[in-house]
Design a protein around this motif. Structure first.
Motif, PDB file in Angstrom:
ATOM      1  N   ASP A  81       0.852  -1.193   0.000  1.00 35.09           N
ATOM      2  CA  ASP A  81       0.000   0.000   0.000  1.00 35.09           C
ATOM      3  C   ASP A  81       0.889   1.245   0.000  1.00 35.09           C
ATOM      4  OD1 ASP A  81      -2.211  -1.574   0.049  1.00 35.09           O
ATOM      5  OD2 ASP A  81      -2.615  -1.337   2.185  1.00 35.09           O
ATOM      6  N   VAL A  82       0.557   2.197  -0.871  1.00 32.97           N
ATOM      7  CA  VAL A  82       1.338   3.434  -0.987  1.00 32.97           C
ATOM      8  C   VAL A  82       1.040   4.320   0.220  1.00 32.97           C
ATOM      9  CG1 VAL A  82       1.817   5.474  -2.385  1.00 32.97           C
ATOM     10  CG2 VAL A  82       1.266   3.297  -3.499  1.00 32.97           C
ATOM     11  N   ILE A  83       2.066   4.635   1.007  1.00 34.96           N
ATOM     12  CA  ILE A  83       1.876   5.490   2.181  1.00 34.96           C
ATOM     13  C   ILE A  83       2.561   6.849   2.014  1.00 34.96           C
ATOM     14  CG2 ILE A  83       1.548   3.561   3.760  1.00 34.96           C
ATOM     15  CD1 ILE A  83       4.440   3.809   4.623  1.00 34.96           C
ATOM     16  N   ASP A  84       3.397   6.983   0.999  1.00 37.93           N
ATOM     17  CA  ASP A  84       4.032   8.281   0.756  1.00 37.93           C
ATOM     18  C   ASP A  84       4.624   8.292  -0.647  1.00 37.93           C
ATOM     19  OD1 ASP A  84       4.982  10.931   1.776  1.00 37.93           O
ATOM     20  OD2 ASP A  84       6.930  10.049   1.319  1.00 37.93           O
ATOM     21  N   ILE A  85       4.502   9.446  -1.322  1.00 41.16           N
ATOM     22  CA  ILE A  85       5.092   9.632  -2.647  1.00 41.16           C
ATOM     23  C   ILE A  85       6.040  10.821  -2.569  1.00 41.16           C
ATOM     24  CG2 ILE A  85       4.670  10.080  -5.090  1.00 41.16           C
ATOM     25  CD1 ILE A  85       1.871   8.935  -4.717  1.00 41.16           C
ATOM     26  N   GLY A  86       7.336  10.544  -2.563  1.00 44.77           N
ATOM     27  CA  GLY A  86       8.338  11.599  -2.513  1.00 44.77           C
ATOM     28  C   GLY A  86       8.793  12.002  -3.901  1.00 44.77           C
ATOM     29  N   MET A  87       9.708  12.955  -3.960  1.00 48.35           N
ATOM     30  CA  MET A  87      10.194  13.442  -5.246  1.00 48.35           C
ATOM     31  C   MET A  87      11.022  12.397  -5.979  1.00 48.35           C
ATOM     32  SD  MET A  87      11.184  17.385  -4.291  1.00 48.35           S
ATOM     33  CE  MET A  87      11.614  17.774  -5.973  1.00 48.35           C
ATOM     34  N   THR A  88      11.665  11.500  -5.260  1.00 48.12           N
ATOM     35  CA  THR A  88      12.490  10.479  -5.907  1.00 48.12           C
ATOM     36  C   THR A  88      12.065   9.062  -5.559  1.00 48.12           C
ATOM     37  OG1 THR A  88      14.100  10.554  -4.089  1.00 48.12           O
ATOM     38  CG2 THR A  88      14.501  11.987  -5.990  1.00 48.12           C
ATOM     39  N   ARG A  89      11.342   8.875  -4.455  1.00 51.65           N
ATOM     40  CA  ARG A  89      10.984   7.518  -4.034  1.00 51.65           C
ATOM     41  C   ARG A  89       9.538   7.431  -3.572  1.00 51.65           C
ATOM     42  NH1 ARG A  89      15.090   3.910  -3.347  1.00 51.65           N
ATOM     43  NH2 ARG A  89      17.211   4.728  -3.539  1.00 51.65           N
ATOM     44  N   THR A  90       8.961   6.261  -3.809  1.00 51.70           N
ATOM     45  CA  THR A  90       7.633   5.934  -3.303  1.00 51.70           C
ATOM     46  C   THR A  90       7.784   4.960  -2.139  1.00 51.70           C
ATOM     47  OG1 THR A  90       6.519   6.254  -5.429  1.00 51.70           O
ATOM     48  CG2 THR A  90       5.443   4.808  -3.841  1.00 51.70           C
ATOM     49  N   THR A  91       7.085   5.232  -1.045  1.00 53.25           N
ATOM     50  CA  THR A  91       7.175   4.393   0.144  1.00 53.25           C
ATOM     51  C   THR A  91       5.951   3.489   0.225  1.00 53.25           C
ATOM     52  OG1 THR A  91       8.359   6.175   1.289  1.00 53.25           O
ATOM     53  CG2 THR A  91       7.484   4.391   2.641  1.00 53.25           C
ATOM     54  N   LEU A  92       6.206   2.183   0.400  1.00 58.84           N
ATOM     55  CA  LEU A  92       5.145   1.180   0.459  1.00 58.84           C
ATOM     56  C   LEU A  92       5.155   0.478   1.806  1.00 58.84           C
ATOM     57  CD1 LEU A  92       5.651  -0.626  -3.002  1.00 58.84           C
ATOM     58  CD2 LEU A  92       4.134   1.289  -2.507  1.00 58.84           C
ATOM     59  N   MET A  93       3.959   0.165   2.303  1.00 56.61           N
ATOM     60  CA  MET A  93       3.825  -0.786   3.403  1.00 56.61           C
ATOM     61  C   MET A  93       3.681  -2.154   2.757  1.00 56.61           C
ATOM     62  SD  MET A  93       3.730  -1.627   6.561  1.00 56.61           S
ATOM     63  CE  MET A  93       3.516  -0.112   7.505  1.00 56.61           C
ATOM     64  N   GLU A  94       4.726  -2.961   2.881  1.00 53.26           N
ATOM     65  CA  GLU A  94       4.834  -4.193   2.110  1.00 53.26           C
ATOM     66  C   GLU A  94       3.767  -5.212   2.494  1.00 53.26           C
ATOM     67  OE1 GLU A  94       8.660  -6.804   0.844  1.00 53.26           O
ATOM     68  OE2 GLU A  94       8.114  -6.886   2.960  1.00 53.26           O
ATOM     69  N   ILE A  95       3.330  -5.972   1.474  1.00 48.58           N
ATOM     70  CA  ILE A  95       2.337  -7.039   1.650  1.00 48.58           C
ATOM     71  C   ILE A  95       2.937  -8.345   1.155  1.00 48.58           C
ATOM     72  CG2 ILE A  95       0.113  -7.928   0.831  1.00 48.58           C
ATOM     73  CD1 ILE A  95      -0.866  -5.066   0.733  1.00 48.58           C
ATOM     74  N   GLY A  96       2.657  -9.424   1.880  1.00 49.31           N
ATOM     75  CA  GLY A  96       3.075 -10.745   1.415  1.00 49.31           C
ATOM     76  C   GLY A  96       4.470 -11.108   1.879  1.00 49.31           C
ATOM     77  N   VAL A  97       5.279 -11.645   0.961  1.00 48.41           N
ATOM     78  CA  VAL A  97       6.632 -12.172   1.190  1.00 48.41           C
ATOM     79  C   VAL A  97       6.546 -13.417   2.082  1.00 48.41           C
ATOM     80  CG1 VAL A  97       9.028 -11.657   1.781  1.00 48.41           C
ATOM     81  CG2 VAL A  97       7.559  -9.848   0.926  1.00 48.41           C
ATOM     82  N   TRP A  98       6.776 -13.301   3.397  1.00 45.93           N
ATOM     83  CA  TRP A  98       6.753 -14.490   4.251  1.00 45.93           C
ATOM     84  C   TRP A  98       5.398 -14.699   4.942  1.00 45.93           C
ATOM     85  CZ3 TRP A  98      10.332 -10.503   5.618  1.00 45.93           C
ATOM     86  CH2 TRP A  98       9.864  -9.646   6.625  1.00 45.93           C
ATOM     87  N   VAL A  99       4.422 -13.808   4.693  1.00 45.56           N
ATOM     88  CA  VAL A  99       3.078 -14.006   5.228  1.00 45.56           C
ATOM     89  C   VAL A  99       2.134 -14.295   4.074  1.00 45.56           C
ATOM     90  CG1 VAL A  99       3.391 -12.592   7.278  1.00 45.56           C
ATOM     91  CG2 VAL A  99       2.657 -11.509   5.169  1.00 45.56           C
ATOM     92  N   SER A 100       1.102 -15.086   4.333  1.00 44.93           N
ATOM     93  CA  SER A 100       0.203 -15.499   3.263  1.00 44.93           C
ATOM     94  C   SER A 100      -0.846 -14.433   2.984  1.00 44.93           C
ATOM     95  CB  SER A 100      -0.490 -16.817   3.647  1.00 44.93           C
ATOM     96  OG  SER A 100      -1.246 -16.648   4.837  1.00 44.93           O
ATOM     97  N   SER A 101      -1.450 -14.565   1.816  1.00 44.20           N
ATOM     98  CA  SER A 101      -2.540 -13.707   1.360  1.00 44.20           C
ATOM     99  C   SER A 101      -2.113 -12.232   1.352  1.00 44.20           C
ATOM    100  CB  SER A 101      -3.768 -13.927   2.248  1.00 44.20           C
ATOM    101  OG  SER A 101      -4.907 -13.343   1.659  1.00 44.20           O
ATOM    102  N   ASP A 102      -3.070 -11.327   1.694  1.00 49.09           N
ATOM    103  CA  ASP A 102      -2.825  -9.895   1.560  1.00 49.09           C
ATOM    104  C   ASP A 102      -2.543  -9.234   2.900  1.00 49.09           C
ATOM    105  OD1 ASP A 102      -3.277 -10.099  -1.164  1.00 49.09           O
ATOM    106  OD2 ASP A 102      -5.418  -9.746  -0.961  1.00 49.09           O
ATOM    107  N   ASN A 103      -1.765  -9.879   3.735  1.00 47.08           N
ATOM    108  CA  ASN A 103      -1.411  -9.306   5.038  1.00 47.08           C
ATOM    109  C   ASN A 103      -0.109  -8.519   4.944  1.00 47.08           C
ATOM    110  OD1 ASN A 103      -3.617 -10.456   6.373  1.00 47.08           O
ATOM    111  ND2 ASN A 103      -2.522 -12.374   6.699  1.00 47.08           N
TER     112      ASN A 103
END
Length: 306
Positions: free
Chosen positions: A132-154
């Motif tokens: 989920d996008v939590i911040d849009i900077g001039m050079t980078r977008t910050t995401l709250m990551e989903i998935g990887v080692w947890v299942s589904s959309d957590n």
């Protein structure tokens, strides 16, 4: 070439006291500009409670303050106006060579803001990172990551920063812009001796009770999507199909759901369907990959002592 020589000659001939006074003036004006930006943000914060408006106002006032300080530095230290374009040209050439990736990221930021690729609050996947996008900077977008080692959309708990340059380098998957729903499905294996009409009724009734709100809203959202894009009018109603396999009859149930409630909705559907199946046993039976011994020949065992 002569203009450039005059420009650097004028710098060399500047009196040290004049440079020092210019520096003091620059610092004082910079502090004043930053104060005005801070004051503007505070006034906006007092007049509205809209979090999106507050977030954007903080960004705009901060970047505007930086831009004004940049112009102030140019006019303070370059000196004469006739050398302004020369200074800009020299700095632009140096910046273009040294900061290619930063410039591309800044261009990506402009593209994000002007073309609505995504915005804060959207769920996206970019550079193989989903969140989920939590911040849009001039050079980078910050995401709250989903998935990887947890299942589904957590959420995984990690905050990831992705360069804005990736909007030009790869594909951006957006789960929420224009159509904030996704299609999901569940597969139910049922034994061949089950009452298929009853199974169909149970699944459709469960869909009616749990998914009608999503369906009605999705219909309206899809109408707006058809107006804005060259896309056919899709069926957002829940659909149920079956397939015959070697072991069981497989019911495939497909439906639209809020992109942030996919897992919890699937959990509700499974629980309700399983509950109804148990109530209607033995007319309805779930199938599983087990083996049943239907017949066994007589065995004649002769044991000898050695």
């Amino acid at each position: 070439m002569q203009s450039i020589t005059d420009f650097f000659g004028s710098i060399d001939s500047e009196n040290l006291d004049s440079w020092f006074s210019d520096l003091i003036r620059f610092i004082l004006w910079s502090v004043f500009i930053l104060f005005l930006g801070w004051f503007a943000r505070k006034m906006i914060q007092r007049t509205t409670t809209d979090q999106i408006l507050l977030y954007r106002s903080r960004k705009i006032t901060r970047y505007l303050s930086y831009f004004l300080i940049f112009l102030l530095a140019i006019f303070t230290f370059v000196g004469e106006i006739k050398y302004f374009t020369i200074a800009i040209g020299i700095m632009s050439a140096g910046v273009a060579l040294a900061l290619q990736e930063v410039i591309l990221s800044f261009a990506g930021w402009i593209a994000i803001l002007t073309s609505n690729i995504y915005k804060t609050g959207d769920r996206i996947e970019i550079n193989q990172i989903k969140g989920d996008v939590i911040d849009i900077g001039m050079t980078r977008t910050t995401l709250m990551e989903i998935g990887v080692w947890v299942s589904s959309d957590n959420y995984s708990g990690r905050i990831v920063q992705v360069s804005n340059a990736f909007v030009f380098k790869g594909t951006v998957h957006n789960y929420s812009t224009d159509f904030p729903f996704v299609w999901d499905e569940i597969n139910l294996p049922v034994q061949y001796d089950s009452d298929l009409v009853l199974v169909d009724k149970i699944i459709r009734q469960t869909a009616q009770e749990n998914l009608m709100d999503y369906t009605e809203i999705a219909k309206e959202e899809w109408k707006h999507l058809v107006k804005n894009y060259l896309i056919e009018n899709a069926n957002v109603e829940p659909t149920l199909t079956l397939k015959l396999t070697d072991n069981w009859i497989e019911f495939n149930f497909r439906y639209v759901v809020d992109y942030k409630k996919r897992r919890i909705t699937k959990d509700q559907l499974y629980k309700e369907i399983y509950k109804q199946f148990k109530i209607n046993e033995p007319k309805v039976k779930l199938a599983s990959a087990t083996f049943s011994m239907v017949d066994m020949p007589d065995l004649n065992v002769n044991l000898k002592n050695y």
